[in-house]
Design a protein around this motif. Sequence first.
Motif, PDB file in Angstrom:
ATOM      1  N   ALA A 111     -15.926 -45.923 -19.809  1.00  0.00           N
ATOM      2  CA  ALA A 111     -17.299 -45.420 -19.944  1.00  0.00           C
ATOM      3  C   ALA A 111     -17.760 -44.872 -18.601  1.00  0.00           C
ATOM      4  N   SER A 112     -18.463 -43.755 -18.637  1.00  0.00           N
ATOM      5  CA  SER A 112     -18.983 -43.137 -17.408  1.00  0.00           C
ATOM      6  C   SER A 112     -20.411 -42.692 -17.635  1.00  0.00           C
ATOM      7  N   ALA A 113     -21.171 -42.649 -16.542  1.00  0.00           N
ATOM      8  CA  ALA A 113     -22.570 -42.191 -16.586  1.00  0.00           C
ATOM      9  C   ALA A 113     -22.781 -41.168 -15.492  1.00  0.00           C
ATOM     10  N   LYS A 149     -23.314 -34.870 -11.259  1.00  0.00           N
ATOM     11  CA  LYS A 149     -22.491 -35.863 -10.565  1.00  0.00           C
ATOM     12  C   LYS A 149     -22.358 -37.137 -11.400  1.00  0.00           C
ATOM     13  N   VAL A 150     -21.142 -37.683 -11.408  1.00  0.00           N
ATOM     14  CA  VAL A 150     -20.843 -38.918 -12.132  1.00  0.00           C
ATOM     15  C   VAL A 150     -21.022 -40.074 -11.151  1.00  0.00           C
ATOM     16  N   CYS A 151     -21.929 -40.999 -11.478  1.00  0.00           N
ATOM     17  CA  CYS A 151     -22.300 -42.036 -10.507  1.00  0.00           C
ATOM     18  C   CYS A 151     -21.863 -43.435 -10.911  1.00  0.00           C
ATOM     19  N   THR A 193     -26.413 -38.498 -19.692  1.00  0.00           N
ATOM     20  CA  THR A 193     -25.440 -38.853 -20.728  1.00  0.00           C
ATOM     21  C   THR A 193     -24.546 -39.989 -20.256  1.00  0.00           C
ATOM     22  N   ILE A 194     -24.088 -40.761 -21.237  1.00  0.00           N
ATOM     23  CA  ILE A 194     -23.026 -41.753 -21.041  1.00  0.00           C
ATOM     24  C   ILE A 194     -21.885 -41.329 -21.949  1.00  0.00           C
ATOM     25  N   LYS A 195     -20.689 -41.218 -21.389  1.00  0.00           N
ATOM     26  CA  LYS A 195     -19.531 -40.777 -22.168  1.00  0.00           C
ATOM     27  C   LYS A 195     -18.483 -41.880 -22.242  1.00  0.00           C
ATOM     28  N   THR A 213     -14.509 -39.382 -26.402  1.00  0.00           N
ATOM     29  CA  THR A 213     -14.590 -39.754 -27.821  1.00  0.00           C
ATOM     30  C   THR A 213     -16.029 -39.987 -28.280  1.00  0.00           C
ATOM     31  N   GLU A 214     -16.962 -40.192 -27.341  1.00  0.00           N
ATOM     32  CA  GLU A 214     -18.360 -40.443 -27.710  1.00  0.00           C
ATOM     33  C   GLU A 214     -19.267 -40.040 -26.557  1.00  0.00           C
TER      34      GLU A 214
END
Length: 509
Positions: free
Chosen positions: A326-328, A311-313, A333-335, A345-346
């Motif tokens: 940016a998402s965590a 889940k993305v929080c 992971t942080i993307k 991209t990262e």
Amino acid sequence: MSQDKVAVDAIKHALKALRKRHLLDEGAHAPAIVALSKPIISQGSEWKDKAENLEVELQQCYKAQARLSEQLVVEVAECRASKALVQEKEAVINDLQHDLTKARDECLQLKVIVEEKTKALELVMSENQELKAQLQQMTVKVKNVEAENKMLIDRWMLQKMQEAEHLNEANAFYQDIRDQLKASGIAQLARQQVDGVVRRSEEGAQYFGESTVPTTCNHKIRAHEGGCAAILFEYNSGNLISGGHDRTVKMWDTNTGSLIRTLHGCVGSVLDLTVTHDNRSVIAASSSNNLCVWDVNSGRIRHTLTGHIDKVCAVDVSKISGRHVASAAYDRTIKVWDLQKGYCTETIICHSNCNALCFSTDGQTICSGHVDGNLRLWDIQTGKLLSEVAAHSLAITSISLSRNGSIVLTSGRDNMHNLFDMQSLEVCGTLRANGNRVASNWSRSCISADDSYVAAGSADGSVHIWSILKAEIVSTLKEHTAPVLSCSWSGLGKPLVSSDKSGIVCTWT
């Protein structure tokens, strides 16, 4: 002939023999008796004595005969009893022999059954060994298939990303052509950076009004079913964006409390929200392991960003360029995503799950708050950790950046709200209050537009407001009946908005 009848006949025969003997004895002694009975003067007394003696002997013979008869009867009875006992014993022996024969037969049958069961067990064991060997072979095949499937999925994802990139490039090219056509009759918009915040010159500089301490609940809106965990304001606007457990994102007019628009398409609960600086795109972090990007004007999903495996929080968009997001997620992971191309991209791998993050004002650094209580700063270009500090003893639930970008506010499950200097990561202030308890791992606090106040919700339904300068409570707002999950302050200075676990949104002035 039965044994009883034979015994009776033997007794009768013995009695008959005794009578016959008795008659013979009487016949033999008769002359003597007659002679004795004659009057003989010379021998009278002698014969008389003999006769008496003979009579005594005869009586004794009779007595002996009677005793013998009794003994014979007793012996015959004993013989009958012995014969009956013998017959019973013989019957018992016969029964035992029959049982023994039967037991032997059963023993033979059991031996046959045991032999059959032994053969069947040996057969089952051999089959089990064969099945084990087959299972091992199938396990190896399954592992090979899984590895091949993973490789195919990776190849498919890479191909989809390439296709999406080509499509996004085509869309960008088409959009550039349209923009050039529109720009032929419209003056080019210039951008300038003041205090690290991008502001639009044609529309006027971004306005930050002076904030006042709210005291009154103007509107109480039933916004979402099942809870509302994410709220934020549009830039330079009083319009509110909210996301909830009902998988919808809604836009509200806080002046009237009316619903402006509902954005559909998210397949999971909305855990966090952000909006681009031009208010054209809304991005939602979802419990369905992805992010949804909507075009506000059309109300349609522009991108679905996939890549997280949990889940993305948390999500935030760069304050310099609306292109980088940016998402965590709870996959540690942080993307970093490119909104124009629609792919990652990262990817930054963390030591602990991240609950909240935000961009710095220059868009080059990501601030992240983690379950282990640490505040970390990351370089967006290299993905390397720049610095970290133990901000809380328990998990960090919220991160908010001040308007000028010099102060970052963190809230934690230890029920403390800390202010850190962005350059040195030193604590500038600590805010706490009796009864203020953070409700969840994603409870969001906020800083007012003029950086004067901090607002944070509590598990008891109240909203506490601190003065940053005085580091003390200046107001406690009570209208919610469920734990407050999120607070957001309008960039215009007012209103303050709070949302709770039952889906109620309150606006305060």
